[in-house]
Write a protein that holds these residues in place. Structure first.
Motif, PDB file in Angstrom:
ATOM      1  N   LEU A 145       4.208   3.935   4.896  1.00 21.61           N
ATOM      2  CA  LEU A 145       5.683   4.756   4.974  1.00 21.61           C
ATOM      3  C   LEU A 145       5.722   5.387   3.637  1.00 21.61           C
ATOM      4  N   ARG A 146       6.274   6.716   3.519  1.00 27.34           N
ATOM      5  CA  ARG A 146       6.459   7.038   2.336  1.00 27.34           C
ATOM      6  C   ARG A 146       7.744   6.391   1.568  1.00 27.34           C
ATOM      7  N   PRO A 147       7.442   6.449   0.248  1.00 28.34           N
ATOM      8  CA  PRO A 147       8.573   5.697  -0.642  1.00 28.34           C
ATOM      9  C   PRO A 147       9.841   6.765  -0.664  1.00 28.34           C
ATOM     10  N   MET A 148      10.852   6.169  -0.709  1.00 27.26           N
ATOM     11  CA  MET A 148      12.209   6.974  -1.001  1.00 27.26           C
ATOM     12  C   MET A 148      12.511   7.104  -2.262  1.00 27.26           C
ATOM     13  N   VAL A 149      12.403   6.084  -3.358  1.00 26.99           N
ATOM     14  CA  VAL A 149      12.788   6.103  -4.721  1.00 26.99           C
ATOM     15  C   VAL A 149      11.396   5.978  -5.653  1.00 26.99           C
ATOM     16  N   PRO A 150      11.301   6.231  -6.617  1.00 24.33           N
ATOM     17  CA  PRO A 150      10.438   6.157  -7.740  1.00 24.33           C
ATOM     18  C   PRO A 150      10.711   4.651  -7.851  1.00 24.33           C
ATOM     19  N   VAL A 151       9.426   3.896  -7.924  1.00 23.28           N
ATOM     20  CA  VAL A 151       9.532   2.415  -8.023  1.00 23.28           C
ATOM     21  C   VAL A 151       9.270   2.113  -9.422  1.00 23.28           C
ATOM     22  N   CYS A 152       9.809   1.006  -9.919  1.00 22.17           N
ATOM     23  CA  CYS A 152       9.340   0.403 -11.412  1.00 22.17           C
ATOM     24  C   CYS A 152       8.400  -0.460 -11.541  1.00 22.17           C
ATOM     25  N   ARG A 191      -1.221  12.814   6.061  1.00 21.78           N
ATOM     26  CA  ARG A 191      -0.736  12.683   7.428  1.00 21.78           C
ATOM     27  C   ARG A 191      -1.667  11.697   7.985  1.00 21.78           C
ATOM     28  N   VAL A 192      -2.810  11.539   7.747  1.00 22.39           N
ATOM     29  CA  VAL A 192      -3.603  10.637   8.669  1.00 22.39           C
ATOM     30  C   VAL A 192      -2.850   8.969   8.247  1.00 22.39           C
ATOM     31  N   CYS A 193      -2.825   8.835   6.799  1.00 22.58           N
ATOM     32  CA  CYS A 193      -1.888   7.815   6.516  1.00 22.58           C
ATOM     33  C   CYS A 193      -0.737   7.321   7.235  1.00 22.58           C
ATOM     34  N   GLU A 194       0.169   8.402   7.470  1.00 29.48           N
ATOM     35  CA  GLU A 194       1.388   8.221   7.989  1.00 29.48           C
ATOM     36  C   GLU A 194       1.007   7.908   9.781  1.00 29.48           C
ATOM     37  N   SER A 195      -0.026   8.776  10.383  1.00 31.84           N
ATOM     38  CA  SER A 195       0.311   8.640  11.722  1.00 31.84           C
ATOM     39  C   SER A 195      -0.846   7.771  12.329  1.00 31.84           C
ATOM     40  N   LEU A 246      -9.005   6.486   2.418  1.00 31.50           N
ATOM     41  CA  LEU A 246      -8.005   6.039   1.314  1.00 31.50           C
ATOM     42  C   LEU A 246      -8.684   5.322   0.061  1.00 31.50           C
ATOM     43  N   ALA A 247      -9.545   4.642   0.696  1.00 28.54           N
ATOM     44  CA  ALA A 247     -10.226   3.850  -0.596  1.00 28.54           C
ATOM     45  C   ALA A 247     -11.223   4.788  -1.399  1.00 28.54           C
ATOM     46  N   THR A 248     -11.842   5.707  -0.672  1.00 26.25           N
ATOM     47  CA  THR A 248     -12.266   6.817  -1.709  1.00 26.25           C
ATOM     48  C   THR A 248     -11.478   7.623  -2.343  1.00 26.25           C
ATOM     49  N   LEU A 249     -10.388   8.136  -1.821  1.00 23.18           N
ATOM     50  CA  LEU A 249      -9.480   8.748  -2.804  1.00 23.18           C
ATOM     51  C   LEU A 249      -9.067   8.245  -3.960  1.00 23.18           C
ATOM     52  N   HIS A 250      -8.725   6.750  -3.902  1.00 23.18           N
ATOM     53  CA  HIS A 250      -8.365   6.128  -5.218  1.00 23.18           C
ATOM     54  C   HIS A 250      -9.641   5.644  -5.991  1.00 23.18           C
ATOM     55  N   CYS A 251     -10.702   5.477  -5.425  1.00 24.81           N
ATOM     56  CA  CYS A 251     -11.827   4.944  -6.258  1.00 24.81           C
ATOM     57  C   CYS A 251     -12.312   6.081  -6.935  1.00 24.81           C
ATOM     58  N   VAL A 252     -12.660   7.169  -6.219  1.00 26.46           N
ATOM     59  CA  VAL A 252     -13.309   8.272  -6.751  1.00 26.46           C
ATOM     60  C   VAL A 252     -13.017   9.690  -7.187  1.00 26.46           C
ATOM     61  N   ILE A 259       0.809  -1.138   0.386  1.00 27.76           N
ATOM     62  CA  ILE A 259      -0.181  -0.040   0.108  1.00 27.76           C
ATOM     63  C   ILE A 259       0.947   1.141   0.002  1.00 27.76           C
ATOM     64  N   SER A 260       1.947   1.136   0.828  1.00 27.56           N
ATOM     65  CA  SER A 260       2.808   2.373   0.846  1.00 27.56           C
ATOM     66  C   SER A 260       3.387   2.771  -0.635  1.00 27.56           C
ATOM     67  N   LEU A 261       3.683   1.726  -1.372  1.00 28.62           N
ATOM     68  CA  LEU A 261       4.276   1.774  -2.602  1.00 28.62           C
ATOM     69  C   LEU A 261       3.202   2.243  -3.704  1.00 28.62           C
ATOM     70  N   LEU A 262       1.936   1.898  -3.660  1.00 27.28           N
ATOM     71  CA  LEU A 262       0.972   2.126  -4.481  1.00 27.28           C
ATOM     72  C   LEU A 262       0.089   3.478  -4.184  1.00 27.28           C
ATOM     73  N   HIS A 263       0.268   3.858  -2.728  1.00 24.68           N
ATOM     74  CA  HIS A 263      -0.724   5.126  -2.448  1.00 24.68           C
ATOM     75  C   HIS A 263      -0.214   6.430  -3.328  1.00 24.68           C
ATOM     76  N   ALA A 264      -1.171   7.344  -3.708  1.00 25.70           N
ATOM     77  CA  ALA A 264      -0.746   8.202  -4.496  1.00 25.70           C
ATOM     78  C   ALA A 264      -0.386   9.548  -3.565  1.00 25.70           C
ATOM     79  N   TRP A 265       0.753   9.507  -2.830  1.00 24.83           N
ATOM     80  CA  TRP A 265       1.319  10.364  -1.901  1.00 24.83           C
ATOM     81  C   TRP A 265       1.211  11.858  -2.618  1.00 24.83           C
ATOM     82  N   GLY A 266       0.811  12.945  -2.023  1.00 25.42           N
ATOM     83  CA  GLY A 266       0.917  14.272  -2.483  1.00 25.42           C
ATOM     84  C   GLY A 266      -0.348  14.644  -3.017  1.00 25.42           C
ATOM     85  N   LEU A 267      -1.354  13.969  -3.206  1.00 24.09           N
ATOM     86  CA  LEU A 267      -2.590  14.478  -3.900  1.00 24.09           C
ATOM     87  C   LEU A 267      -3.393  15.036  -2.746  1.00 24.09           C
ATOM     88  N   ASP A 268      -3.358  14.486  -1.669  1.00 25.21           N
ATOM     89  CA  ASP A 268      -4.133  14.903  -0.557  1.00 25.21           C
ATOM     90  C   ASP A 268      -3.377  15.066   0.810  1.00 25.21           C
TER      91      ASP A 268
END
Length: 1129
Positions: free
Chosen positions: A508-515, A499-503, A647-653, A485-494
């Motif tokens: 965890l936020r990704p360190m490198v762009p993933v292939c 903040r909710v996701c991290e706390s 989280l589900a709403t962000l990605h779904c809608v 989930i940490s790698l797939l989540h669209a960080w930075g859009l909301d």
């Protein structure tokens, strides 16, 4: 080398492509060489020259490796040369260039390389174990227990460049034995099949570069067989366990047949015979489960002369042939019988690994790179098994996951003998027991998965085998989910959600762009390599800088990488490809929903420990601190659930709009057809996610987009009439079907706008299935407001006013409503067609058809034969009295239990969407059954109705609960149905209000146990009196308007009825004919006129009036306004 023709910008180019053993790919432009200048010999350099090694070297910062924590900047890097992932222990074992083998916790090392978090501060994290024993490179690793559980759990086998095969103890890290029998480096380690002789079963097979093959016994610690007379390198090894042969194929085409036990070379074959023998080995290969693969291959196996050649040669007689045929027949019979597992049994497929770490390299000399494969379905199943195994059946039932109320209804349809009640409670107890054993099984499975094989320090003194993991270490399934989930989540859009996701959720936020990459259902993989990042440099440079980053004292390239990562997660990730977008959104929504359904599922370590310490206890808490903690936990749980839901709403809608708002130029939308194919995926969470995403995407397309989608797919809709295909290509266009493997993802074409012509029959079938589901969904969900185009092209709405609006056509009533009709026909065909080889009885496609018939019943109703559809659904539900869990139970069910659950849900939807249609259709079928001649065989409809009785009763109970008023208008029909479905013997000993309490909520229904009669007042003013003894019903015209209430007197001599419409109260008396002969007469003894009722009281028709007998001659009429009036007979 290959010659390739491509066209660039409309101009054709001829290219020459060459790959060599060093992993270098070169590309020449042949057009340059095609026009030679006279006089000089030209030489052409390749226009592209590349290899993985060169590409890796060009990158700065270089891509992360899976064990980068071991490399020091000053020392030369030690290459990783072999790796293997142990799923149950979550350990990654990596062999290196210097002969050492590193064992490390896989999820931790992945977190360390890819994600930010507290682990960055720790020095020696994660802890690792070193095995030193090889001199020089480790070539191959094998963990035999993974392949088959007959091997010891602790054994790990490695082969090196030093000619040795080492046997290690995983737990203690000790070198148990060193086999030195080869005279060349070890290239491969293989496990022999499980039907070999007992001695060979304990062996592993190793292949070396001196063309030798050995069987090494791990239990005896010695070499059993050394097969070393091969003149050429060994290419294939096949097994003939029944004949004790190992068949070795060499690169020059010769085949050596060795006896395994004795190590004797039986014979050497060349040419055609060699090939035949190799192929014969494949054919008799039994599958993992011990049966034969499929009946088809058996027959070929028996017919193949090479098989008999083998057996005949060995036995020099006919018994071999006889044995072979017998075995073939036995296997055929077994294949037909099939397993009869209960509905809660896991499907026969082996548990899938949620995570696999696979090494890959383009060339044996290269260092290994690693690819992580995540299996969403496997991950969800593991998470839910862990969750459910911690719940007792009682709490499972409380959570509504398994239902036993249903059983009580089902029990009504069986005949009641005095011990029936005991039997029913027995069934329930048995079910609970069954669930308990199921649960202990699940628990055992979970334990077995959790059994950590890990000793904390690198050099333990004694062999430790921790039985179960400590509470402090969460099961690694959660860690795998956290990484994914940490790698797939669209960080930075909301930012707020981040903040909710991290706390709260512990992402965890990704360190490198993933292939990212995808695996097709045939096992082909497409993956992006890190060099892709070079193309984004300019996009990254133009993005605004984050002031916080600039003020930090990080080196420049890390700053650049961090910036690129942020840009990637919010924007570039969603511009890669439609397939990736679809897969990633599906995965993240499905996982978020799974975690939301679990109790307190968060990745924050402290909370995870708290959650596992605090199992929902059944004991009552005795002191205040407990309650306070309960409240805290409950509040925390609410926060966590809300976090997952956001989280589900962000990605779904919200995702598409946010990504575009973030400045994405080419957002790749999720693919509608991929989602449609998963509409009834066998994994429930994936199914829900696919449905939610598909509906969101269709909603976003708007009327115009939906219309073009319908136009594109309408051509693939298979055509069915009521009886058969009307197409000339009927043979091909049989009901579109899904092959089992179609359910896995596949590469689809990139642009969904252009639906290209199918290239093969299989693809045509796939397109047909997709078309049925897609049009079904659009019709069911958006069909209500959809008008259709008349011949003249004027667009008409249902209500007749013509509006110029662009709407999907064909889904409503009109002259040209072809599409709606065809879709409805296709769906009913899929529901009703009998199971056959081309369309098995329980496939996802059938389930989808059932589900869509239920969802869009209001749209399809005009084109359906309602009674056929309902009876078909009842037929599907008929096995439902075996325990089928509710719609929220997440683990995959057997296909038939799943169909049954879907059909049950569809019936509920149909009943609530069109109660009148449901009740009248059922009543009509009941009447038809009752009217069938006594001696004649019952019509098929009667059988379906008989088998689905419990389901019908459940539907009616639901309708009375939800739609009281609608059912009131059809009370007589409802009573017909109930009396048909409930076994009459129940009504002998018990009153109707005990047997079917729901119907007794109506004041218009009365049951007299003394005379065994039931009276029902209808909406038309008729009184229907059912005589249960005689099994007949008589009807009286009692009132001019709807009957409001009726009641039998305690001794059953009188029946009183009352109607507010004509303000009349009538007493009825039944008299038998002379000496009990002739029909019983019911006549009106007395009539009273009553005071008209106030209008206010009429607002709630269900509460209008009640009739209560105070003694055998006096009745009291209680009205809604509280007034009571007495009447005497």
């Amino acid at each position: 080398m290959r010659f390739v023709l491509t066209s660039v910008g409309g101009k054709q180019r001829r290219l020459l492509l060459r790959g060599d053993s060093a992993g270098v790919v070169s590309l020449w432009n042949v057009d340059d060489a095609a026009q030679p200048q006279p006089g000089n010999l030209s030489s052409h350099a390749p226009i592209v020259l590349t290899s993985l090694e060169m590409a890796w070297a060009e990158m700065n910062p270089s891509p992360v490796g899976i064990l980068d924590q071991f490399s020091h900047p000053e020392e030369p890097e030690i290459k990783l040369t072999a790796s293997i992932y142990l799923l149950a222990a979550n350990r990654l074992v990596v062999g290196r260039d210097d002969g050492s083998i590193v064992i490390v916790n896989a999820t931790h090392t992945v977190q360390l390389q890819l994600l930010h978090g507290n682990h960055q501060q720790l020095d020696d994290w994660p802890p690792h174990q070193l095995l030193l024993g090889h001199i020089g490179r480790v070539n191959c690793l094998l963990y035999p227990h993974h392949v088959h559980h007959r091997y010891d759990k602790s054994h790990l086998v490695s082969g090196g460049i030093d000619f040795a095969v080492c046997l290690w103890d995983l737990f203690s890290g000790a070198l148990l034995h060193r086999f030195c029998v080869h005279a060349g480096e070890i290239t491969q380690l293989i496990v022999p099949p499980q039907n070999c002789s007992p001695r060979i079963q304990k062996c592993i097979c190793s292949v070396a570069s001196d063309h030798s093959v050995t069987l090494l016994s791990l239990s005896e610690r010695k070499c059993v067989t050394l097969a070393s007379r091969h003149l050429f390198p060994v290419v294939t090894i096949k097994w003939r366990p029944a004949d004790d042969f190992m068949v070795v194929g060499c690169s020059d085409g010769t085949v050596y047949v060795w006896q395994m036990e004795t190590g004797h070379l039986d014979r050497v074959l060349h040419g055609m015979i060699a090939e035949e023998v190799l192929s014969a080995c494949d054919e008799t290969l039994a599958d993992e489960l011990g049966g034969a693969m499929t009946s088809g291959t058996d027959l070929q196996g028996l017919a193949n002369p090479a098989v008999h050649f083998f057996r005949g040669l060995r036995h020099r007689n006919l018994t071999a042939m006889r044995a072979a045929t017998q075995r073939g027949l036995a296997a055929l019979a077994a294949a037909e019988r099939g397993p009869g597992a209960g509905p809660l049994a896991e499907p026969a497929r082996a548990r899938r690994a949620p995570l696999t770490v696979q090494g890959f390299r383009s060339n044996p000399a290269d260092p290994e790179s690693h690819i992580l494969f995540f299996d969403i379905e496997g991950l969800i199943v593991e998470l839910l098994s862990e969750e459910y195994s911690a719940m007792s059946p009682a709490s499972l039932e409380a959570a509504g996951l398994i239902t036993s109320e249903y059983m009580k209804v089902a029990a009504l349809t069986q005949s009641a003998s005095p011990d029936a009640a005991k039997r029913i409670s027995g069934i329930l107890a048995k079910m609970k027991e069954g669930a308990e054993t199921m649960q202990t099984k699940l628990q055992a499975k979970a334990e077995q998965l959790k059994g950590q094989v890990d000793s904390k320090d690198g050099t333990p003194t004694k062999r430790q085998r921790p039985r179960d993991m400590s509470l402090a270490e969460p099961p690694h399934t959660m860690e795998i989910a956290q990484i994914l989930i940490s790698l797939l989540h669209a960080w930075g859009l909301d930012p707020d959600l981040d903040r909710v996701c991290e706390s709260k959720l512990g992402l965890l936020r990704p360190m490198v762009p993933v292939c990212f990459g995808v695996v097709s259902r045939h096992g082909h993989m497409a993956v992006q390599l890190p060099t892709r990042l070079g193309g984004w440099a300019e996009a990254c440079a133009s993005a605004p800088d984050d002031p916080l980053l600039l003020t930090s004292d990080l080196p420049v390239e890390l700053l650049r990488q961090e910036k690129l990562t942020r840009l990637f997660t919010s924007k570039l990730h969603w511009e890669l490809s439609t397939t990736l977008t679809t897969n990633h959104l599906l995965s993240i929504v499905a996982l978020a929903n799974t975690l939301m359904s679990m109790s307190n599922a968060s990745f924050v370590p402290e909370q995870e420990v708290a959650r596992r310490l605090h199992r929902p206890t059944t004991r009552t808490s005795s002191w205040a601190g407990d309650e306070e903690r309960e409240e805290q936990l409950a509040a925390q749980q609410a926060h966590i659930k809300q976090g997952w839901s956001l989280l589900a709403t962000l990605h779904c809608v919200l995702l598409p709009d946010k990504v575009v708002a973030a400045g994405a130029k080419s957002f790749k939308r999720p693919q509608v057809e991929m989602l449609a194919r998963r509409w009834q995926h066998h994994c429930l969470e994936v199914r829900d996610a696919a449905q939610a995403l598909l509906l969101a995407e269709l909603g976003r397309l708007g009327p115009k987009g939906r219309k073009s989608l319908v136009d594109n797919w309408a051509q693939f809709l298979p055509l069915y009439t009521h009886t058969e295909s009307i197409n000339p290509h009927a043979a091909q266009k049989e009901p579109a079907e899904k092959v089992a493997r179609d359910q896995d993802e596949e590469f689809e074409e990139e642009e969904e706008e252009i639906v290209r012509k199918p290239s093969s029959l299989a693809e045509l079938k796939r397109k047909q299935t997709t078309a049925v589901v897609l049009l079904g969904v659009i019709g069911a969900e958006f069909g209500q407001d959809i008008a259709s185009e008349g011949a003249a092209g004027n667009k008409r709405r249902k209500d007749g006013d013509s509006r110029k609006s662009s709407i999907v056509e064909g889904f409503t009533l009109s002259a040209s409503n072809n599409l709606g009709r065809l879709t409805a026909l296709a769906l009913t065909h899929l529901l009703l067609a009998p199971g056959c080889a081309r369309l098995p009885a329980h496939t996802p496609l059938r389930r989808a058809a059932v589900d869509l018939l239920g969802r869009g019943f209001a749209v399809w109703e005009p084109y359906l034969d309602v009674s056929h559809v309902l009876l078909g659904l009842l037929e599907m539900c008929s096995d439902a009295d075996k325990l089928v869990p509710s719609m929220t139970y997440g683990l995959p069910l057997t296909p038939q239990a799943d169909s049954c659950r879907t059909a049950r849900h569809a019936l509920t939807l149909i009943a609530t969407a069109r109660p009148a249609a449901f009740i009248t259709t059922m009543a009509r079928e009941v009447a038809r059954c009752a009217g069938a001649a006594a001696g004649a065989p019952p019509p098929p409809a009667a059988l379906a109705l008989h088998r689905g009785r419990a389901e019908v009763l459940r539907g009616i109970e639901l309708l009375i609960e939800r739609m009281h008023a609608e059912v009131a208008e059809l009370l007589v029909e409802v009573m017909d149905i109930i009396l048909h479905c409930v076994d009459q013997s129940h009504l002998k000993s018990k009153g109707l209000n005990e047997v079917f309490p729901a119907i007794c909520r109506y004041n218009q229904v009365s049951h007299c146990p003394a005379t065994r009669r039931i009276a029902v007042g209808s909406h038309t003013g008729q009184l229907a009196i059912y005589e249960l003894r005689a099994g007949r019903c008589q009807s009286l015209a009692a009132h001019s308007g709807p009957v409001t209430a009726c009641a039998f007197s305690p001794d059953g001599r009188y029946l009183v009825s009352y109607a507010t419409s004509d303000n009349r109260l009538s007493f009825w008396q039944s008299t038998a004919g002379m000496f009990g002969l002739g029909a019983a007469q019911t006549r009106c003894v007395k009539c009273y006129s009553t005071a008209p009722m106030a209008d206010v009281a009429r607002l709630n028709p269900a509460r209008l009036a009640r009739l209560v007998w105070t003694n055998s001659r006096t009745v009291t009429l209680m009205l809604a306004d509280g007034s009571e009036t007495r009447f005497n007979v």
